[in-house]
Design an enzyme around this catalytic site. Structure first.
Site, PDB file in Angstrom:
ATOM      1  N   GLY A 187      28.838  36.058  40.881  1.00 35.24           N
ATOM      2  CA  GLY A 187      30.126  36.202  40.413  1.00 35.24           C
ATOM      3  C   GLY A 187      30.583  34.386  40.735  1.00 35.24           C
ATOM      4  CD  GLU A 222      24.952  42.828  40.993  1.00 36.01           C
ATOM      5  OE1 GLU A 222      24.408  43.739  41.566  1.00 36.01           O
ATOM      6  OE2 GLU A 222      26.309  43.130  41.472  1.00 36.01           O
ATOM      7  N   PRO A 223      24.309  38.078  38.194  1.00 30.83           N
ATOM      8  CG  PRO A 223      23.423  36.508  36.466  1.00 30.83           C
ATOM      9  CD  PRO A 223      23.411  37.609  38.134  1.00 30.83           C
ATOM     10  N   GLY A 224      27.507  38.229  36.016  1.00 28.61           N
ATOM     11  CA  GLY A 224      27.471  38.594  34.722  1.00 28.61           C
ATOM     12  C   GLY A 224      28.392  37.215  33.743  1.00 28.61           C
ATOM     13  CE1 TYR A 272      41.627  39.529  36.324  1.00 28.55           C
ATOM     14  CE2 TYR A 272      40.466  38.640  35.122  1.00 28.55           C
ATOM     15  CZ  TYR A 272      40.768  39.793  36.055  1.00 28.55           C
ATOM     16  OH  TYR A 272      39.704  40.838  35.734  1.00 28.55           O
ATOM     17  CB  CYS A 327      55.226  42.437  21.505  1.00 31.01           C
ATOM     18  SG  CYS A 327      55.495  42.762  19.626  1.00 31.01           S
ATOM     19  CD  GLU A 328      53.654  42.644  26.708  1.00 34.04           C
ATOM     20  OE1 GLU A 328      54.211  42.617  28.200  1.00 34.04           O
ATOM     21  OE2 GLU A 328      53.835  43.795  26.430  1.00 34.04           O
ATOM     22  CE1 TYR A 343      33.655  41.449  34.349  1.00 33.86           C
ATOM     23  CE2 TYR A 343      33.330  39.061  34.385  1.00 33.86           C
ATOM     24  CZ  TYR A 343      33.050  39.629  34.304  1.00 33.86           C
ATOM     25  OH  TYR A 343      31.908  40.139  35.365  1.00 33.86           O
TER      26      TYR A 343
END
Ligand SMILES: Cc1ncc(COP(=O)(O)O)c(C=O)c1O
Length: 436
Positions: A257, A293-295, A336, A363-364, A392
């Site tokens: 994280g 456990e970094p991603g 986010y 279309c947003e 991600y």
């Protein structure tokens, strides 16, 4: 001639780019590959991963935590492309997975079962069965009901019980976006500390399973290194309690994280800063192995997303630059409010002429890739690049609006190879039972 020095004096923040970023003839190159040439060959949107940056990030993380004797895993949810997992396996990382699909990806990428551990707050019987059958390093149990099911599965198959760790809900609220916070009270993840005693004397005692580790993950995009030291101290206390109660607790994971920089305003947290905070608490506890456990920190900066500009609208001095990708390949700004930067790779040395919003093709109205970024002149047909696109994005990508997903290439020493082919029209209908 490669003008590497010019990059350091260019208006764009070099810290957001892969290690092999250079300038050639006024344009940005990665690992010796011209971005324009890559898009001519592979089309847009295109994700470009720099192999050297992936390897260096892995090496830097291992260097930071190896003196602690820590187990270092890549959190596969950040990017599960098999060739990226293979790079991390070659560099000596283990793998954290969160589903049977990610477990399968780990096996296909060549990880040994002993290098894998499985998370998840609502695992299926099938997932618990598969992990037990493979004999992975650990199943990180999230709650009492899951421990009970795992006990039935393990003993029903008369297998040696799997190695189990307990995910704990530490009372630590990291400063980050609420959707990225995964600890503190009312979190959906893990066992609350006030329920631990009951779990240990009840389900755990009856389960016949060996609880040999404790686990926490505080959240993502955490910029405060000190909170990892506090997590380590709390986990060590809990591990000691487990040991006193007869559980052979040998590993304590502080999760991952730590923050990466997405825009020039952000400051990344280096793995060495996290390691520095957890070193002291673990130094006196030789019986307990730390784990991390970094991603995001391992993959984010290694990739750029390349888009072709379709139109530029002007409202006074403000420009709205529409590109041929967006929330389908990168839902993070909509999910986010993540703030990204944008670059015009062919004008890397040019000063901005004003601010612009880079918007996607979906279309947003929330489909905005980057807001208020200073951009040089840019016109339809040119390339725009969003740096720090390695984490991600592809793993959360969808085919929303029935738009096929982008191609992904890995670059190294002037060569590019496709690691995920571009989605096709047919891909969009593969699950239809009556496609015609
Ligand atoms: C349990 C667990 N571990 C590790 C990670 C990786 O976090 P990050 O990619 O921010 O390092 C996550 C991310 O959600 C997670 O849920």
């Amino acid at each position: 001639m490669i003008e590497s020095l010019q990059l350091e004096t260019s208006p764009i923040p070099i810290g957001l780019l892969p290690d092999t970023a250079r300038v050639n003839g006024g344009s940005l190159t990665i690992a010796g590959c011209s971005l324009e040439d890559l898009t001519t060959e592979f089309g847009t949107p295109l994700y470009v991963y720099d192999e050297m940056t992936l390897r260096r990030e892995a090496q830097q993380t291992l260097r930071a935590f190896s003196p602690l004797g820590a187990r270092v895993s890549f959190a596969g949810k950040a990017c599960g492309a098999l060739d990226i997992l293979r790079v991390f396996r070659e560099e000596g990382l283990d793998l954290d997975v969160v589903s049977a699909g990610e477990l399968e990806a780990g096996i296909r990428a060549g990880f040994l079962p002993s290098q894998l551990h499985l998370h998840g707050n609502c695992k299926s019987d099938e997932e618990l069965n598969r992990a037990t059958h493979l004999g992975i390093h650990a199943i990180v149990v999230d709650n009492c009901e899951e421990l009970q099911r795992l006990s039935t599965i393990a003993h029903g198959g008369r297998r040696t019980g799997p190695s189990v760790q307990v995910r704990l809900q530490l009372p630590l609220e990291a400063e980050t976006h609420p959707h990225l916070r995964t600890a503190g009270c009312r979190s959906k993840f893990g066992v609350a500390l006030e329920d631990l005693d009951e779990m240990l004397s009840g389900t755990a005692a009856r389960s016949g399973l060996q609880i040999n580790g404790v686990h926490a993950h505080l959240g993502s995009q955490i910029g405060d290194a000190a909170i990892y030291g506090r997590a380590a101290s709390q986990l060590i206390e809990i591990a000691r309690t487990l040991k006193e109660r007869g559980f052979p607790c040998r590993e304590a994971s502080i999760g991952g994280g730590w923050r990466v920089a997405y825009s020039p305003r952000d400051r990344a947290l280096a793995p060495s800063e996290v390691a520095q905070e957890v070193r002291l608490p673990f130094a006196k506890e030789q019986w307990l192995r730390p784990a991390v456990e970094p991603g995001r920190a391992l993959v984010a900066r290694a990739a750029l997303a390349l888009y072709r500009v379709g139109s530029v609208k002007r409202y006074g001095r403000r420009r709205i630059v529409a590109v041929d990708g967006g929330m389908g390949d990168n839902p993070r700004p909509a999910l986010y409010g993540s703030a990204y930067h944008a670059i015009v790779p062919a004008r890397i040395l040019e000063e901005p002429v004003g601010e612009a919003d880079v918007v996607g093709r979906y279309c947003e109205s929330g489909d905005v890739l980057a807001s208020d970024v200073g951009l040089p002149p840019v016109a339809a047909g040119e390339l725009v690049c969003v740096p720090v696109s390695g984490a991600y994005q592809l793993s959360m990508a969808s085919s929303y609006n029935l738009v096929p997903q982008p191609a992904v290439v890995m670059v190294r020493d002037g060569n590019a190879r496709v690691i995920l082919r571009r989605g096709t029209m047919n891909d969009l209908f593969t699950r239809e039972t009556s496609p015609r």
